[in-house]
Write a protein that holds these residues in place. Structure first.
Motif, PDB file in Angstrom:
ATOM      1  N   TYR A  94       0.465  -1.476   0.018  1.00 42.39           N
ATOM      2  CA  TYR A  94       0.421   0.157   0.198  1.00 42.39           C
ATOM      3  C   TYR A  94       0.994   1.127  -0.204  1.00 42.39           C
ATOM      4  O   TYR A  94       1.959   1.084   0.718  1.00 42.39           O
ATOM      5  N   TYR A  95       0.599   2.362  -1.193  1.00 44.62           N
ATOM      6  CA  TYR A  95       0.882   3.305  -0.345  1.00 44.62           C
ATOM      7  C   TYR A  95       0.293   4.938  -0.800  1.00 44.62           C
ATOM      8  O   TYR A  95      -0.953   4.619  -1.271  1.00 44.62           O
ATOM      9  N   CYS A  96       0.673   5.742   0.009  1.00 46.55           N
ATOM     10  CA  CYS A  96       0.286   7.011   0.031  1.00 46.55           C
ATOM     11  C   CYS A  96       0.936   7.935  -0.765  1.00 46.55           C
ATOM     12  O   CYS A  96       1.672   7.519  -1.137  1.00 46.55           O
ATOM     13  N   THR A  97      -0.248   9.309  -1.444  1.00 47.46           N
ATOM     14  CA  THR A  97       0.416   9.874  -2.558  1.00 47.46           C
ATOM     15  C   THR A  97      -0.333  10.942  -2.839  1.00 47.46           C
ATOM     16  O   THR A  97      -1.392  11.152  -1.622  1.00 47.46           O
ATOM     17  N   ALA A  98       0.006  12.239  -2.352  1.00 51.00           N
ATOM     18  CA  ALA A  98      -0.374  14.015  -2.770  1.00 51.00           C
ATOM     19  C   ALA A  98       0.038  13.559  -3.784  1.00 51.00           C
ATOM     20  O   ALA A  98       0.208  13.537  -4.747  1.00 51.00           O
ATOM     21  N   ARG A  99      -1.558  14.182  -4.389  1.00 52.03           N
ATOM     22  CA  ARG A  99      -1.676  15.200  -6.081  1.00 52.03           C
ATOM     23  C   ARG A  99      -1.008  16.495  -5.800  1.00 52.03           C
ATOM     24  O   ARG A  99      -1.332  17.648  -5.316  1.00 52.03           O
ATOM     25  N   SER A 100      -0.187  17.004  -6.696  1.00 59.81           N
ATOM     26  CA  SER A 100      -0.236  18.329  -6.655  1.00 59.81           C
ATOM     27  C   SER A 100      -0.203  18.264  -8.743  1.00 59.81           C
ATOM     28  O   SER A 100       0.621  18.008  -9.354  1.00 59.81           O
ATOM     29  N   LEU A 101      -0.403  19.336  -8.960  1.00 61.79           N
ATOM     30  CA  LEU A 101      -1.005  19.759 -10.530  1.00 61.79           C
ATOM     31  C   LEU A 101      -1.169  18.591 -11.386  1.00 61.79           C
ATOM     32  O   LEU A 101      -0.916  18.430 -12.064  1.00 61.79           O
ATOM     33  N   SER A 102      -2.389  18.198 -10.601  1.00 59.58           N
ATOM     34  CA  SER A 102      -3.070  16.766 -11.450  1.00 59.58           C
ATOM     35  C   SER A 102      -2.027  15.621 -11.744  1.00 59.58           C
ATOM     36  O   SER A 102      -3.115  15.108 -12.393  1.00 59.58           O
ATOM     37  N   MET A 103      -1.381  15.962 -10.636  1.00 61.38           N
ATOM     38  CA  MET A 103      -0.608  14.171 -10.627  1.00 61.38           C
ATOM     39  C   MET A 103      -0.049  13.999  -9.430  1.00 61.38           C
ATOM     40  O   MET A 103      -0.286  14.505  -8.070  1.00 61.38           O
ATOM     41  N   TRP A 104      -0.120  12.619  -9.409  1.00 66.30           N
ATOM     42  CA  TRP A 104       0.074  11.897  -8.215  1.00 66.30           C
ATOM     43  C   TRP A 104       1.898  12.044  -7.619  1.00 66.30           C
ATOM     44  O   TRP A 104       2.198  11.140  -8.092  1.00 66.30           O
ATOM     45  N   SER A 105       2.483  12.671  -7.356  1.00 61.77           N
ATOM     46  CA  SER A 105       3.923  13.747  -7.455  1.00 61.77           C
ATOM     47  C   SER A 105       4.330  13.037  -6.937  1.00 61.77           C
ATOM     48  O   SER A 105       5.726  13.110  -6.725  1.00 61.77           O
ATOM     49  N   ASN A 106       4.016  12.559  -5.686  1.00 60.57           N
ATOM     50  CA  ASN A 106       4.898  12.660  -3.786  1.00 60.57           C
ATOM     51  C   ASN A 106       4.327  11.110  -3.684  1.00 60.57           C
ATOM     52  O   ASN A 106       3.471  11.078  -3.223  1.00 60.57           O
ATOM     53  N   TRP A 107       5.105  10.601  -3.602  1.00 53.18           N
ATOM     54  CA  TRP A 107       4.942   8.791  -2.776  1.00 53.18           C
ATOM     55  C   TRP A 107       5.294   8.135  -1.688  1.00 53.18           C
ATOM     56  O   TRP A 107       6.868   7.924  -1.864  1.00 53.18           O
ATOM     57  N   GLY A 108       5.070   7.496  -0.862  1.00 51.05           N
ATOM     58  CA  GLY A 108       5.406   7.010   0.346  1.00 51.05           C
ATOM     59  C   GLY A 108       6.077   5.880   0.126  1.00 51.05           C
ATOM     60  O   GLY A 108       6.126   5.708  -1.535  1.00 51.05           O
ATOM     61  N   GLN A 109       7.051   5.206   1.045  1.00 49.11           N
ATOM     62  CA  GLN A 109       7.682   3.927   0.348  1.00 49.11           C
ATOM     63  C   GLN A 109       7.530   2.771   0.215  1.00 49.11           C
ATOM     64  O   GLN A 109       7.736   1.816  -0.013  1.00 49.11           O
ATOM     65  N   GLY A 110       5.908   3.030   0.826  1.00 47.06           N
ATOM     66  CA  GLY A 110       4.889   1.892   0.432  1.00 47.06           C
ATOM     67  C   GLY A 110       5.161   0.797   1.684  1.00 47.06           C
ATOM     68  O   GLY A 110       6.085   0.851   2.518  1.00 47.06           O
ATOM     69  N   THR A 111       4.573   0.080   2.071  1.00 48.99           N
ATOM     70  CA  THR A 111       4.038  -0.696   3.184  1.00 48.99           C
ATOM     71  C   THR A 111       3.609  -2.103   2.738  1.00 48.99           C
ATOM     72  O   THR A 111       2.604  -2.170   2.319  1.00 48.99           O
ATOM     73  N   GLN A 112       4.197  -3.630   3.922  1.00 45.35           N
ATOM     74  CA  GLN A 112       3.435  -4.389   2.736  1.00 45.35           C
ATOM     75  C   GLN A 112       2.319  -5.239   3.756  1.00 45.35           C
ATOM     76  O   GLN A 112       2.166  -4.932   5.344  1.00 45.35           O
ATOM     77  N   VAL A 113       0.514  -5.098   3.195  1.00 41.08           N
ATOM     78  CA  VAL A 113      -0.117  -4.985   4.095  1.00 41.08           C
ATOM     79  C   VAL A 113      -0.468  -7.368   3.542  1.00 41.08           C
ATOM     80  O   VAL A 113      -0.613  -7.261   2.601  1.00 41.08           O
ATOM     81  N   THR A 114      -0.461  -8.134   4.575  1.00 45.00           N
ATOM     82  CA  THR A 114      -0.649  -9.453   3.745  1.00 45.00           C
ATOM     83  C   THR A 114      -2.393 -10.239   4.561  1.00 45.00           C
ATOM     84  O   THR A 114      -1.738  -9.914   6.010  1.00 45.00           O
ATOM     85  N   VAL A 115      -2.668 -10.518   4.411  1.00 45.08           N
ATOM     86  CA  VAL A 115      -4.177 -10.890   5.365  1.00 45.08           C
ATOM     87  C   VAL A 115      -4.202 -12.774   4.319  1.00 45.08           C
ATOM     88  O   VAL A 115      -4.192 -13.378   3.522  1.00 45.08           O
ATOM     89  N   SER A 116      -3.746 -13.309   5.780  1.00 42.92           N
ATOM     90  CA  SER A 116      -3.539 -15.104   5.718  1.00 42.92           C
ATOM     91  C   SER A 116      -5.391 -15.143   5.238  1.00 42.92           C
ATOM     92  O   SER A 116      -6.211 -14.564   6.454  1.00 42.92           O
ATOM     93  N   SER A 117      -5.596 -16.852   5.304  1.00 40.91           N
ATOM     94  CA  SER A 117      -6.493 -16.941   5.120  1.00 40.91           C
ATOM     95  C   SER A 117      -7.474 -18.153   5.966  1.00 40.91           C
ATOM     96  O   SER A 117      -6.160 -18.332   6.769  1.00 40.91           O
TER      97      SER A 117
END
Length: 117
Positions: A94-117
């Motif tokens: 999962y990534y968070c992001t900020a929108r600037s000038l009509s673009m998703w221009s800045n992104w977080g480093q990402g974080t893993q989400v794992t859901v086991s059944s």
């Protein structure tokens, strides 16, 4: 310099909950449209949720609607994604992001989400 630093995530059983955080520096989350995306292995990055800079606009993907909640704490300059009733198909980076000038221009480093059944 804009930085989005993510935390949270991890391994959870199906039906469980997790909260992701995205702490911003170099921008004020109250002034930006902030979003969450995710990418599963072998798939394209996909939209999950967005919160408008005024807080009046909140949108979710069909898969997230009713289970996930996006929110923002302006005092902490942080955006959150509360995920409930998690399913194995929610497993992704999962990534968070900020929108600037009509673009998703800045992104977080990402974080893993794992859901086991």
């Amino acid at each position: 310099q804009v930085q989005l630093v993510q935390s949270g995530g991890g391994l959870v059983q199906a039906g469980g909950s997790l909260r992701l955080s995205c702490a911003a520096s170099g921008l004020k989350v109250s002034k930006y449209v902030m979003g969450w995306f995710r990418q599963s292995r072998g798939k394209e990055r996909e939209f999950v949720a967005v919160i408008g800079w005024s807080g009046g606009t909140i949108l979710y993907s069909a898969s997230a609607k009713g289970r996930f909640t996006v929110s923002r704490d302006n005092a902490k300059n942080t955006v959150y994604l509360q995920m409930n009733s998690l399913k194995p198909e929610d497993t992704a980076v999962y990534y968070c992001t900020a929108r600037s000038l009509s673009m998703w221009s800045n992104w977080g480093q990402g974080t893993q989400v794992t859901v086991s059944s």
